[in-house]
Design a protein around this motif. Structure first.
Motif, short mmCIF file in Angstrom:
data_model
loop_
_atom_site.label_atom_id
_atom_site.label_comp_id
_atom_site.label_asym_id
_atom_site.label_seq_id
_atom_site.Cartn_x
_atom_site.Cartn_y
_atom_site.Cartn_z
N LEU A 148 43.91 42.30 46.25
CA LEU A 148 42.88 41.42 45.81
C LEU A 148 43.31 39.92 45.82
CD1 LEU A 148 39.89 40.94 45.22
CD2 LEU A 148 40.28 41.81 42.99
N LYS A 149 44.56 39.67 45.18
CA LYS A 149 44.83 38.11 44.91
C LYS A 149 45.24 37.42 46.26
CE LYS A 149 45.40 34.65 42.73
NZ LYS A 149 44.37 33.98 41.87
N ALA A 150 45.83 38.50 46.73
CA ALA A 150 46.13 37.81 48.42
C ALA A 150 44.98 37.51 49.30
CB ALA A 150 47.08 39.12 49.27
N ILE B 118 34.81 49.52 41.79
CA ILE B 118 34.79 48.99 43.03
C ILE B 118 34.51 47.30 42.91
CG2 ILE B 118 33.40 48.75 44.95
CD1 ILE B 118 32.06 51.48 44.18
N VAL B 119 35.45 46.76 43.85
CA VAL B 119 35.43 45.10 44.07
C VAL B 119 35.07 44.88 45.44
CG1 VAL B 119 37.84 44.84 44.56
CG2 VAL B 119 36.51 43.16 43.45
N VAL B 120 34.14 43.85 45.66
CA VAL B 120 34.05 43.39 47.13
C VAL B 120 34.46 41.94 47.03
CG1 VAL B 120 32.16 42.57 48.84
CG2 VAL B 120 31.97 44.90 47.46
N TYR C 119 42.98 42.77 34.81
CA TYR C 119 43.67 41.47 35.36
C TYR C 119 42.63 40.37 35.54
CZ TYR C 119 47.68 44.01 36.26
OH TYR C 119 49.00 44.69 36.19
N LEU C 120 42.98 39.16 35.65
CA LEU C 120 42.06 38.05 35.83
C LEU C 120 42.36 37.44 37.23
CD1 LEU C 120 39.97 35.86 34.98
CD2 LEU C 120 42.08 34.64 33.76
N PHE C 121 41.60 37.37 38.10
CA PHE C 121 41.77 36.79 39.33
C PHE C 121 40.87 35.33 39.31
CE2 PHE C 121 42.33 41.31 39.59
CZ PHE C 121 43.29 41.52 40.29
#
Length: 417
Positions: A161-163, A277-279, A324-326
């Motif tokens: 996700l960070k990438a 879920i994350v988009v 985590y924090l993004f």
């Protein structure tokens, strides 16, 4: 004159492991080796797609005594007693038709909802579920968005996700499946690559007995397996576990198997970790479009249907996901607010313990000075360190391996220790 034995000439070192214990450790290693080898065999045969060979490999795995022993050891945890482990192995039968009641407790979620967690699974059933998890895992090929399974961990999801965020996918949205495990259709379990009779009696909650822990004495009497259990009360199944048991060692991989068909977009990426879920999308409209697609997908899912919780959108803004924090303004992965709050609670408790030790050290120093006032005494705090504080930081850090040690959050606590 008799010749002394080698053990008399060279006494056993106090730290040496007794022969019987070494033999037991070797036995455990062999059992785990057979478990791993036969699991790999299932994966090898599954790659051929030949159904009969796959079924034969699965049956061979589930019936093997060494595999059963390995599953029993996993159930018993660290330093298992040999006699207890062997007794459990002899009771493990994947085709058993009944088990003692499963004890569960209600667990409060952060949003105020309650979920039933199976805290006391009969050991012979839990061992079977370890075996079933291995069988499913051996045949599971996760799609790119599915995480929270072997080789696709929570941390892998965080890195991915960070990438994406660093590559310009800065329009994020997160949600989760509402009461996901409870709403799994038991009929969907029969699509798993497992013997149907095993599914019926070891996984289908409609054929298992559940009792709430910590309630009134069951008026119908005590239920138990060959392991001692505390008293439990019968609870209406409607308010207890149903669908897919939370707390079972097989539930995570089974859920991933069922949800492996999660849709993927063209300019959006969907990631699923457990029931979270994350988009991530490159623009505002793309994130909303994919969220609508997901609502429709899960609403008609054959293993459900499922409903999604309220969606939180973060357009070019920080988002917390999986603890985590993004933050688009940072290149590294941070730690979410809830995690930091928990850490501060741990540190406060650790500081109390450290202060007690400091107080004891000062009292002992004063007593020495009083007893020998003419002598020089070293400073009392010269060898005193906030050991418990550091341990709390270390333990917390191990739970967030995707966050770098010199990141903003951990660096702050290290500097102020």
């Amino acid at each position: 004159m008799p010749v002394p034995s080698q053990s008399e000439c060279f006494p056993l070192q106090p730290v040496a492991t007794p022969i019987s214990e070494r033999q037991w450790l070797s036995e455990q290693g062999r059992a785990h080796g057979v478990f791993t080898g036969k699991k790999a065999r299932i994966a090898e045969v599954a790659a051929t797609g030949k159904t009969k060979r796959i079924r034969a490999a699965v049956r061979d795995f589930l019936r093997d005594d060494q595999v059963k022993l390995s599953a029993a050891l996993r159930t018993l945890g660290e330093r298992p007693d040999r006699a207890v482990a062997m007794q459990l192995r002899d009771h493990v039968n994947a085709w058993a038709k009944s088990y003692a009641p499963i004890g569960w407790e209600p667990s409060l979620k952060s949003d105020g909802r309650v979920r039933p967690i199976c805290k006391r699974i009969p050991p012979e059933l839990k061992a079977v579920q370890y075996m079933l998890a291995a069988v499913v895992e051996a045949q599971f090929a996760p799609s790119a968005p599915v995480y929270g399974v072997p080789n696709h961990s929570r941390e892998d999801a965080a890195y991915a996700l960070k990438a994406l965020q660093n590559q310009g996918f800065t329009h994020l949205a997160k949600t989760d499946i509402r009461d996901c495990y409870q709403n799994v259709s038991p009929d969907a379990l029969y699509q798993l690559p497992l013997p149907k009779e095993v599914i019926k009696h070891a996984l289908d909650t409609r054929n298992l007995t559940f009792e709430e822990l910590g309630g009134q004495q069951d008026p119908r009497g005590f239920h138990g397996s060959f392991f001692s259990q505390g008293s439990m009360t019968t609870q209406d199944i409607a308010s207890g576990p149903r669908g897919l048991m939370q707390g079972s060692p097989a539930s995570g991989i089974i859920l991933a198997w069922m949800l492996n068909d999660i849709p993927a977009g063209t300019d959006q990426v969907v990631m699923l970790c457990f029931d979270n879920i994350v988009v991530s999308a490159t623009d505002y409209a793309g994130s909303r479009e994919m969220v609508n697609t997901l609502f429709a997908h899960f609403g008609r899912h054959p293993a459900g249907p499922f409903a999604l919780c309220d969606v939180f959108f973060a357009d070019n803004q920080p988002l917390e996901f999986l603890g985590y924090l993004f933050d688009p303004a940072r290149d590294d992965i941070g730690i979410g607010e809830k995690g930091r709050f928990n850490l501060e609670g741990r540190l406060n408790e650790a500081d109390k313990i450290d202060m007690v030790e400091l107080h004891r050290t000062m009292i002992a120093h004063r007593e020495r000075v009083t007893a020998a006032p003419r002598f020089w005494h070293p400073p009392p705090y010269r060898e005193c360190y906030p050991i418990n504080h550091w341990r709390a930081l270390r333990d917390f850090r191990s739970g967030f391996p995707a966050a770098v040690a010199h990141g903003e959050e951990l660096a702050f606590y290290l500097e102020t220790t």
